[in-house]
Design a protein around this motif. Sequence first.
Motif, PDB file in Angstrom:
ATOM      1  N   GLU A  37       0.863  -1.191   0.000  1.00  0.00           N
ATOM      2  CA  GLU A  37       0.000   0.000   0.000  1.00  0.00           C
ATOM      3  C   GLU A  37       0.897   1.238   0.000  1.00  0.00           C
ATOM      4  O   GLU A  37       1.687   1.439   0.918  1.00  0.00           O
ATOM      5  N   PRO A  41      -2.519   3.091   5.707  1.00  0.00           N
ATOM      6  CA  PRO A  41      -3.724   3.563   6.398  1.00  0.00           C
ATOM      7  C   PRO A  41      -3.399   3.966   7.839  1.00  0.00           C
ATOM      8  O   PRO A  41      -2.408   3.511   8.405  1.00  0.00           O
ATOM      9  N   PHE A  47      -7.450  -1.972   8.350  1.00  0.00           N
ATOM     10  CA  PHE A  47      -7.088  -2.461   7.012  1.00  0.00           C
ATOM     11  C   PHE A  47      -7.174  -3.987   6.986  1.00  0.00           C
ATOM     12  O   PHE A  47      -7.772  -4.571   6.086  1.00  0.00           O
TER      13      PHE A  47
END
Length: 103
Positions: A37, A41, A47
Amino acid sequence: MAHYKAADSKREQFRQYLEKSGVLDVLTKVLVALYEEPEKPNSALDFLKHHLGASAPENPELEVLRLELAEMKQKYEAVLEENKTLKSKLAQYEPPQDEKHDE
């Protein structure tokens, strides 16, 4: 010494169980997705929960409901088509509504 071997054996059995059931593959895929990613996050736990929920095995009742929904959609479309056909046939035998009021 025997205590450590028993614990190692139990851990190995548990690891094999997780591997055989596919849990390790799923966890690895989700952790790799988090690693890849670009913008991490705020909550890694959220997540994981989100992605694990998406890849978790489906509830069998859910699949039955999906099939039932698809069947109902097909029946609905067939009824709509039949209704259209019947309205068309009916129009051949009845004058339009506007002409009825003039009588």
